[in-house]
Scaffold this motif. Sequence first.
Motif, PDB file in Angstrom:
ATOM      1  N   ASP A  93       0.816  -1.217   0.000  1.00  0.00           N
ATOM      2  CA  ASP A  93       0.000   0.000   0.000  1.00  0.00           C
ATOM      3  C   ASP A  93       0.852   1.272   0.000  1.00  0.00           C
ATOM      4  O   ASP A  93       0.573   2.219  -0.732  1.00  0.00           O
ATOM      5  CB  ASP A  93      -0.896   0.033   1.252  1.00  0.00           C
ATOM      6  N   ILE A  94       1.901   1.286   0.845  1.00  0.00           N
ATOM      7  CA  ILE A  94       2.702   2.514   0.942  1.00  0.00           C
ATOM      8  C   ILE A  94       3.512   2.719  -0.335  1.00  0.00           C
ATOM      9  O   ILE A  94       3.613   3.840  -0.845  1.00  0.00           O
ATOM     10  CB  ILE A  94       3.633   2.482   2.182  1.00  0.00           C
ATOM     11  N   HIS A  96       2.706   1.786  -3.315  1.00  0.00           N
ATOM     12  CA  HIS A  96       1.765   2.303  -4.309  1.00  0.00           C
ATOM     13  C   HIS A  96       1.531   3.794  -4.113  1.00  0.00           C
ATOM     14  O   HIS A  96       1.530   4.572  -5.067  1.00  0.00           O
ATOM     15  CB  HIS A  96       0.418   1.576  -4.201  1.00  0.00           C
ATOM     16  N   ALA A  97       1.310   4.174  -2.848  1.00  0.00           N
ATOM     17  CA  ALA A  97       1.030   5.592  -2.563  1.00  0.00           C
ATOM     18  C   ALA A  97       2.221   6.466  -2.973  1.00  0.00           C
ATOM     19  O   ALA A  97       2.037   7.536  -3.561  1.00  0.00           O
ATOM     20  CB  ALA A  97       0.707   5.780  -1.074  1.00  0.00           C
ATOM     21  N   ARG A 100       2.677   7.026  -6.741  1.00  0.00           N
ATOM     22  CA  ARG A 100       1.697   7.938  -7.344  1.00  0.00           C
ATOM     23  C   ARG A 100       1.624   9.271  -6.592  1.00  0.00           C
ATOM     24  O   ARG A 100       0.744  10.085  -6.845  1.00  0.00           O
ATOM     25  CB  ARG A 100       0.313   7.270  -7.357  1.00  0.00           C
ATOM     26  N   TYR A 101       2.548   9.489  -5.662  1.00  0.00           N
ATOM     27  CA  TYR A 101       2.491  10.677  -4.801  1.00  0.00           C
ATOM     28  C   TYR A 101       2.716  11.945  -5.611  1.00  0.00           C
ATOM     29  O   TYR A 101       3.739  12.097  -6.272  1.00  0.00           O
ATOM     30  CB  TYR A 101       3.570  10.564  -3.733  1.00  0.00           C
ATOM     31  N   MET A 150      13.441   4.688  -1.600  1.00  0.00           N
ATOM     32  CA  MET A 150      12.437   4.624  -0.538  1.00  0.00           C
ATOM     33  C   MET A 150      12.150   3.143  -0.292  1.00  0.00           C
ATOM     34  O   MET A 150      11.827   2.402  -1.226  1.00  0.00           O
ATOM     35  CB  MET A 150      11.184   5.382  -0.959  1.00  0.00           C
ATOM     36  N   ALA A 155       9.872  -5.373   7.628  1.00  0.00           N
ATOM     37  CA  ALA A 155      11.055  -5.150   8.466  1.00  0.00           C
ATOM     38  C   ALA A 155      12.117  -6.227   8.252  1.00  0.00           C
ATOM     39  O   ALA A 155      13.313  -5.918   8.155  1.00  0.00           O
ATOM     40  CB  ALA A 155      10.650  -5.083   9.938  1.00  0.00           C
ATOM     41  N   LEU A 174      15.009   6.677   2.375  1.00  0.00           N
ATOM     42  CA  LEU A 174      13.822   7.022   3.149  1.00  0.00           C
ATOM     43  C   LEU A 174      13.204   5.684   3.555  1.00  0.00           C
ATOM     44  O   LEU A 174      12.720   4.934   2.704  1.00  0.00           O
ATOM     45  CB  LEU A 174      12.860   7.840   2.279  1.00  0.00           C
ATOM     46  N   TYR A 176      10.614   3.274   5.394  1.00  0.00           N
ATOM     47  CA  TYR A 176       9.280   3.089   5.971  1.00  0.00           C
ATOM     48  C   TYR A 176       9.172   1.796   6.763  1.00  0.00           C
ATOM     49  O   TYR A 176       8.145   1.552   7.387  1.00  0.00           O
ATOM     50  CB  TYR A 176       8.217   3.094   4.872  1.00  0.00           C
ATOM     51  N   PRO A 178       9.641  -0.634   9.853  1.00  0.00           N
ATOM     52  CA  PRO A 178       9.695  -0.236  11.267  1.00  0.00           C
ATOM     53  C   PRO A 178      10.913  -0.768  12.006  1.00  0.00           C
ATOM     54  O   PRO A 178      10.791  -1.499  12.973  1.00  0.00           O
ATOM     55  CB  PRO A 178       8.386  -0.793  11.838  1.00  0.00           C
ATOM     56  N   ILE A 192      10.594   7.052   8.432  1.00  0.00           N
ATOM     57  CA  ILE A 192       9.199   7.480   8.503  1.00  0.00           C
ATOM     58  C   ILE A 192       8.403   6.331   9.099  1.00  0.00           C
ATOM     59  O   ILE A 192       8.349   5.249   8.522  1.00  0.00           O
ATOM     60  CB  ILE A 192       8.653   7.884   7.117  1.00  0.00           C
ATOM     61  N   ASP A 193       7.847   6.556  10.281  1.00  0.00           N
ATOM     62  CA  ASP A 193       7.096   5.518  10.978  1.00  0.00           C
ATOM     63  C   ASP A 193       5.909   6.179  11.668  1.00  0.00           C
ATOM     64  O   ASP A 193       6.083   6.882  12.665  1.00  0.00           O
ATOM     65  CB  ASP A 193       8.013   4.836  12.001  1.00  0.00           C
ATOM     66  N   PRO A 194       4.691   5.979  11.141  1.00  0.00           N
ATOM     67  CA  PRO A 194       3.541   6.672  11.736  1.00  0.00           C
ATOM     68  C   PRO A 194       3.311   6.304  13.196  1.00  0.00           C
ATOM     69  O   PRO A 194       2.873   7.160  13.974  1.00  0.00           O
ATOM     70  CB  PRO A 194       2.355   6.259  10.857  1.00  0.00           C
TER      71      PRO A 194
ATOM     72  N   ARG B  19      10.651   0.638  19.925  1.00  0.00           N
ATOM     73  CA  ARG B  19      10.516  -0.145  18.701  1.00  0.00           C
ATOM     74  C   ARG B  19      11.619  -1.203  18.601  1.00  0.00           C
ATOM     75  O   ARG B  19      11.358  -2.363  18.254  1.00  0.00           O
ATOM     76  CB  ARG B  19      10.567   0.796  17.494  1.00  0.00           C
ATOM     77  N   ARG B  23      11.186  -5.308  18.753  1.00  0.00           N
ATOM     78  CA  ARG B  23      11.707  -6.194  17.714  1.00  0.00           C
ATOM     79  C   ARG B  23      12.594  -7.291  18.317  1.00  0.00           C
ATOM     80  O   ARG B  23      12.501  -8.459  17.936  1.00  0.00           O
ATOM     81  CB  ARG B  23      12.497  -5.354  16.714  1.00  0.00           C
ATOM     82  N   ASP B  93      -4.583   7.759  -1.659  1.00  0.00           N
ATOM     83  CA  ASP B  93      -3.656   6.623  -1.549  1.00  0.00           C
ATOM     84  C   ASP B  93      -3.079   6.480  -0.144  1.00  0.00           C
ATOM     85  O   ASP B  93      -2.996   5.375   0.394  1.00  0.00           O
ATOM     86  CB  ASP B  93      -2.490   6.803  -2.528  1.00  0.00           C
ATOM     87  N   ALA B  97      -3.575   3.509   2.643  1.00  0.00           N
ATOM     88  CA  ALA B  97      -2.437   2.775   3.207  1.00  0.00           C
ATOM     89  C   ALA B  97      -2.495   2.800   4.731  1.00  0.00           C
ATOM     90  O   ALA B  97      -2.253   1.782   5.385  1.00  0.00           O
ATOM     91  CB  ALA B  97      -1.118   3.362   2.697  1.00  0.00           C
ATOM     92  N   PHE B 104       0.458  -0.593  13.279  1.00  0.00           N
ATOM     93  CA  PHE B 104      -0.052   0.003  14.524  1.00  0.00           C
ATOM     94  C   PHE B 104      -0.311  -1.055  15.592  1.00  0.00           C
ATOM     95  O   PHE B 104      -0.345  -0.742  16.787  1.00  0.00           O
ATOM     96  CB  PHE B 104      -1.345   0.783  14.276  1.00  0.00           C
ATOM     97  N   ARG B 107       1.321  -1.459  19.143  1.00  0.00           N
ATOM     98  CA  ARG B 107       2.101  -0.244  19.410  1.00  0.00           C
ATOM     99  C   ARG B 107       1.228   0.869  19.986  1.00  0.00           C
ATOM    100  O   ARG B 107       1.654   2.003  20.100  1.00  0.00           O
ATOM    101  CB  ARG B 107       2.847   0.192  18.156  1.00  0.00           C
ATOM    102  N   LEU B 174      -1.130  13.642  13.266  1.00  0.00           N
ATOM    103  CA  LEU B 174      -0.065  13.207  12.379  1.00  0.00           C
ATOM    104  C   LEU B 174      -0.427  13.777  11.010  1.00  0.00           C
ATOM    105  O   LEU B 174      -1.421  13.367  10.401  1.00  0.00           O
ATOM    106  CB  LEU B 174      -0.017  11.676  12.350  1.00  0.00           C
ATOM    107  N   TYR B 176       0.094  14.554   7.139  1.00  0.00           N
ATOM    108  CA  TYR B 176       0.720  14.195   5.867  1.00  0.00           C
ATOM    109  C   TYR B 176       0.554  15.282   4.809  1.00  0.00           C
ATOM    110  O   TYR B 176       1.113  15.158   3.715  1.00  0.00           O
ATOM    111  CB  TYR B 176       0.113  12.890   5.329  1.00  0.00           C
ATOM    112  N   ILE B 192       4.700  14.374   8.610  1.00  0.00           N
ATOM    113  CA  ILE B 192       5.324  13.348   7.775  1.00  0.00           C
ATOM    114  C   ILE B 192       5.261  13.825   6.337  1.00  0.00           C
ATOM    115  O   ILE B 192       4.173  14.021   5.796  1.00  0.00           O
ATOM    116  CB  ILE B 192       4.625  11.980   7.945  1.00  0.00           C
ATOM    117  N   MET B 201      18.458  14.739   2.960  1.00  0.00           N
ATOM    118  CA  MET B 201      19.612  13.889   2.638  1.00  0.00           C
ATOM    119  C   MET B 201      20.419  14.405   1.451  1.00  0.00           C
ATOM    120  O   MET B 201      21.640  14.246   1.428  1.00  0.00           O
ATOM    121  CB  MET B 201      19.129  12.468   2.375  1.00  0.00           C
TER     122      MET B 201
END
Lengths: 206, 206
Positions: A93-94, A96-97, A100-101, A150, A155, A174, A176, A178, A192-194, B19, B23, B93, B97, B104, B107, B174, B176, B192, B201
Amino acid sequence: MNTENIPDIIVSRIPVYLRALQRMSENGITSTSSQELSEKVRISAAQIRKDLSQFGEFGKQGTGYHIPFLMDRLRQILKVDRIWDVAVVGMGDIGHALARYPGFANRGFRVAMCFDSDPAKIGTKVGDFVIRDVANMQADVKEAGIKMAMITVPAAAAQDVVDKLVEVGVCGFLNYAPLSLQVPPGIKVQHIDPAVGLQRMTYYIE
Amino acid sequence: MNTENIPDIIVSRIPVYLRALQRMSENGITSTSSQELSEKVRISAAQIRKDLSQFGEFGKQGTGYHIPFLMDRLRQILKVDRIWDVAVVGMGDIGHALARYPGFANRGFRVAMCFDSDPAKIGTKVGDFVIRDVANMQADVKEAGIKMAMITVPAAAAQDVVDKLVEVGVCGFLNYAPLSLQVPPGIKVQHIDPAVGLQRMTYYIE
């Protein structure tokens, strides 16, 4: 001007200033002050003046900053006065986002290729991209001379993907996934970790 | 122990420690040292010890940290020893996601409801959620007592959405959308923005 030893924390604020200036510019505004910029970015005017003074003289006492000039200079400083090709690895999902961002346009970046390991995804299209086989990632990225990636794989797979990309010259990630990635000196990672973002706020909620 | 005046920068690192501990725990590891944790999170062992000491005594000289105990304490400190309901506003999108994001779980967060303004999306399903009409957002969020929201609407709409959510008690965002949000004192925002992440970077790439 020597900009070699600017602290990371200052460099990290420059993209935020640039974003606010770009937004003002899109709204037809051509000049601003550190006070006005301060209200937009929620950083003190004194801090903004101090940060910018590290890189040169951009404003005039009494007349403030000419936005197009300041934007040009900040883009040069951040090296986004050009377009960087970026690879996306992991087309969930991410991924894909990100493929197309619309928010990369005009900010120095273009998604150039997308990879996944799932045979059901390889060869299918996302936006303008045909998803490539991650087995060919090193060769494809090397041939294209891509320096930024990206990472949106699970993980457990992320470190291996990053190691492979470092080998072929990628030097900015970048991430994403975790977890904190291990990279050699000189290689940069932004995470980047929501869930981390949310956890940074709950501490303060009564 | 008085944890009222802990600097933000320290609070912001606690989720990263948590985190890494989580893990390790998932991999069956039950104890660690500041040295080992340092390698995982790329923050110095001295800094980790100093950060954790702000909140109490968690480790023993020579034996290190007991991971389940330290995780429990860090979760209490961050107030993620409970589940926070989170609203997602903007079902493009990124909203999609986030609504289906597996990261989540465990967490402290659960997406509770999703909103959009597009009549073509309202009433359709994303994962387990039926997309709700943003016109009912204030009433729905207030009734559910939701305190946290993720904002994935276009930049031009974001401030208005946030103002409305602050009115009904949301105190953590949060964001975006590619702009810095204006919020009253006491309300928290984490931003984010992948383009900002990449721009942080490129400065360093020769």
